[in-house]
Structure formats: C-alpha cells, structure tokens
Design a protein around this motif. Sequence first.
Motif, PDB file in Angstrom:
ATOM      1  N   PRO A 186       0.795  -1.232   0.000  1.00 36.06           N
ATOM      2  CA  PRO A 186       0.000   0.000   0.000  1.00 36.06           C
ATOM      3  C   PRO A 186       0.828   1.282   0.000  1.00 36.06           C
ATOM      4  O   PRO A 186       0.299   2.341  -0.368  1.00 36.06           O
ATOM      5  CB  PRO A 186      -0.837  -0.112   1.287  1.00 36.06           C
ATOM      6  CG  PRO A 186      -0.124  -1.113   2.138  1.00 36.06           C
ATOM      7  CD  PRO A 186       0.510  -2.073   1.194  1.00 36.06           C
ATOM      8  N   SER A 187       2.089   1.206   0.384  1.00 34.77           N
ATOM      9  CA  SER A 187       2.939   2.399   0.393  1.00 34.77           C
ATOM     10  C   SER A 187       3.660   2.620  -0.926  1.00 34.77           C
ATOM     11  O   SER A 187       4.454   3.559  -1.035  1.00 34.77           O
ATOM     12  CB  SER A 187       3.971   2.315   1.531  1.00 34.77           C
ATOM     13  OG  SER A 187       3.332   2.472   2.775  1.00 34.77           O
ATOM     14  N   VAL A 188       3.427   1.779  -1.919  1.00 32.82           N
ATOM     15  CA  VAL A 188       4.110   1.891  -3.214  1.00 32.82           C
ATOM     16  C   VAL A 188       3.093   2.221  -4.297  1.00 32.82           C
ATOM     17  O   VAL A 188       2.172   1.446  -4.561  1.00 32.82           O
ATOM     18  CB  VAL A 188       4.857   0.596  -3.564  1.00 32.82           C
ATOM     19  CG1 VAL A 188       5.540   0.732  -4.923  1.00 32.82           C
ATOM     20  CG2 VAL A 188       5.876   0.255  -2.484  1.00 32.82           C
ATOM     21  N   LYS A 189       3.264   3.403  -4.918  1.00 36.60           N
ATOM     22  CA  LYS A 189       2.386   3.881  -5.982  1.00 36.60           C
ATOM     23  C   LYS A 189       3.209   4.095  -7.258  1.00 36.60           C
ATOM     24  O   LYS A 189       4.401   3.806  -7.304  1.00 36.60           O
ATOM     25  CB  LYS A 189       1.726   5.197  -5.571  1.00 36.60           C
ATOM     26  CG  LYS A 189       0.979   5.143  -4.245  1.00 36.60           C
ATOM     27  CD  LYS A 189      -0.270   4.312  -4.321  1.00 36.60           C
ATOM     28  CE  LYS A 189      -1.068   4.374  -3.025  1.00 36.60           C
ATOM     29  NZ  LYS A 189      -2.293   3.553  -3.079  1.00 36.60           N
ATOM     30  N   LEU A 190       2.561   4.617  -8.288  1.00 32.78           N
ATOM     31  CA  LEU A 190       3.234   4.940  -9.543  1.00 32.78           C
ATOM     32  C   LEU A 190       3.444   6.443  -9.672  1.00 32.78           C
ATOM     33  O   LEU A 190       2.538   7.234  -9.385  1.00 32.78           O
ATOM     34  CB  LEU A 190       2.419   4.459 -10.745  1.00 32.78           C
ATOM     35  CG  LEU A 190       2.337   2.967 -10.992  1.00 32.78           C
ATOM     36  CD1 LEU A 190       1.483   2.693 -12.235  1.00 32.78           C
ATOM     37  CD2 LEU A 190       3.731   2.354 -11.164  1.00 32.78           C
TER      38      LEU A 190
END
Length: 297
Positions: A186-190
């Motif tokens: 959940p802490s990794v986005k684009l």
Amino acid sequence: MIPFPGRLPDGSLVQDAAPEVWAASLVEVADAGFDCVDPTDSWLRVADLDTVRRKEFVAICADLGLRVPAISTSRRSVIDPQHGDEYLAYSHRVIDTAAELGARYVSFGLFGPFTPAQQKALWFWTEQGVLNPNDPATYRLAVDRIRELGRHAADAGVQVALEMYEDTYLGTAADAVRFVTDVDHPSVKLNIDIGNLIRLHRPVEPWSAMIEACAPFAGYWHVKNYYRIEDPSGLVMSHPAPLMGGTINWRAAIQHALDLGFDSPFLVEHYGGDGLGVCADNRDYIRRILSGRTAKA
C-alpha cells in the motif's frame, strides 16, 4: 531542480560545494515564486550529506520559505548490475532522510546511467539508453527490493512512487501496472511521468491510454510536456513544451486522476531554455486547474 546541474562549471560536484552554492540556486527557486522544493538527487543527494551539512541545507530552505515535501532520485536503480546493493542502501537512506525532513513522498526509478551517446546528444532521449534485462530473476529481484523499500517507507510514514521510464519494468502502462501490482504494497504507488514516454522518437501509446490505465495507482507525480510530431514516413520528433502546450492534455489527465482520489504533490519539470521559468508557469497552470475544481465543488 532539473534546470540546475549537479556539476559546477569548474567540474566539481554540487554535492561537495559550500552551502552558499546551494543557496544561490535555491534563491532562484524562491524568487520564481515556489514555496516547496524537491532537491532531486541529480542536483544534490541530501541523503548523503552529513548531519551538519544537512542541517545547513534545511536552514537555507527555511530562511527562503521553502518546504521539502518530497525527494526524487534519478539513475540509482536498485537492480543496477554494478551498484544495485549500494543503491538499495542509498534508497533506504533517502526514506530515512525524507522522514527526518518531514517529506512524505519519495520517487525511485529503475532507469540506468546515461550512455556515452546520451551524454553527447542535444536531447538524451533521442539516443538508446540502458535497458532492464528480460530476465525473470532480475524482475523478481526488482519487485522484492521495491517491496522492501515500501515496508520501510510505511514504517517511516513515507509513500514511495515508482517513475515510469522507457525500457524499464515500468516502461509502458501495462508494464507499470503489472509491476506495482506485483509489488503489492500500500505504500508503493506509480509516478506517472508519461512525459518520459511521449518524448521518445519511436511509436508510443496514446497519452490518454497511459493515464486511463495508470491513474488508479498514482502517487507523487512528475509532470512535463513535449511537442510530438509523427510523419507518415515513420519519422518521429519531439521537443520540450510547457505543460499547457504539447501533446499531453494535462488538464484532462489531472482531472481524471483527481476523480479517482489522487491527493499527492506534483513535481513540475522542464528541459531546455529557461527551465525554471517554464516550471513556474506549469505550477500556476496546475493551480488554476485545482482552483477551478474547488470553485465548482
């Protein structure tokens, strides 16, 4: 800070320069009307400053009324064949430094160093860069290491954004969605930096298709635009453009992301000419988009 090189005219590094040198560049940023700055490690690796020098950097920003909401990294891939372990450790330091400075966002990428041909070119994207290997083991290593950074970021109260970039595991919309889905944290986005792709002198996906696919995963966002010309003969040419011009309709792209709940900062970028001045205009353009939505609400 893209308009500000990491090397001074005498060949020395900004990293090793006196704080007065950093201040001279940051004064220009503040004078252009900015109240936030991403130090961007192609200019200055804040995470590699010792405690005293990092405090000096923070003091300069505070004196100029500049907050640091995010830190971006460039060409320090955690799967670099020579320096991957070193860059992984560095990325952890970036997260810790972001938390220390009160920055809630960091941007990482899987793109490699400039090739000699790219270093000589007027526009580096017109030459072939380093490719991520078509190798399942290396792909899995990338996923595992980014997930490791995501866990650290979550503990530190920081969000990771992964920069889309050609010939990496985030080089197309489908690849980027696949990669962030495989990381599954959940802490990794684009970081949907589709300007990196629109500028390429080769066939690329329509910008609207990239936004449609990637906006649901959007985090900290680098934004820039390019004029793109495609000749029926197959010739493709591009040139940096202000955000309001160029090929990408950033009003539509931003509004679509906002409709999906996007709430992260934007980093405005521009190559060539008065890059800082164009960035200031880009900032104002985004603010008009945001204020228009607020007024309608």
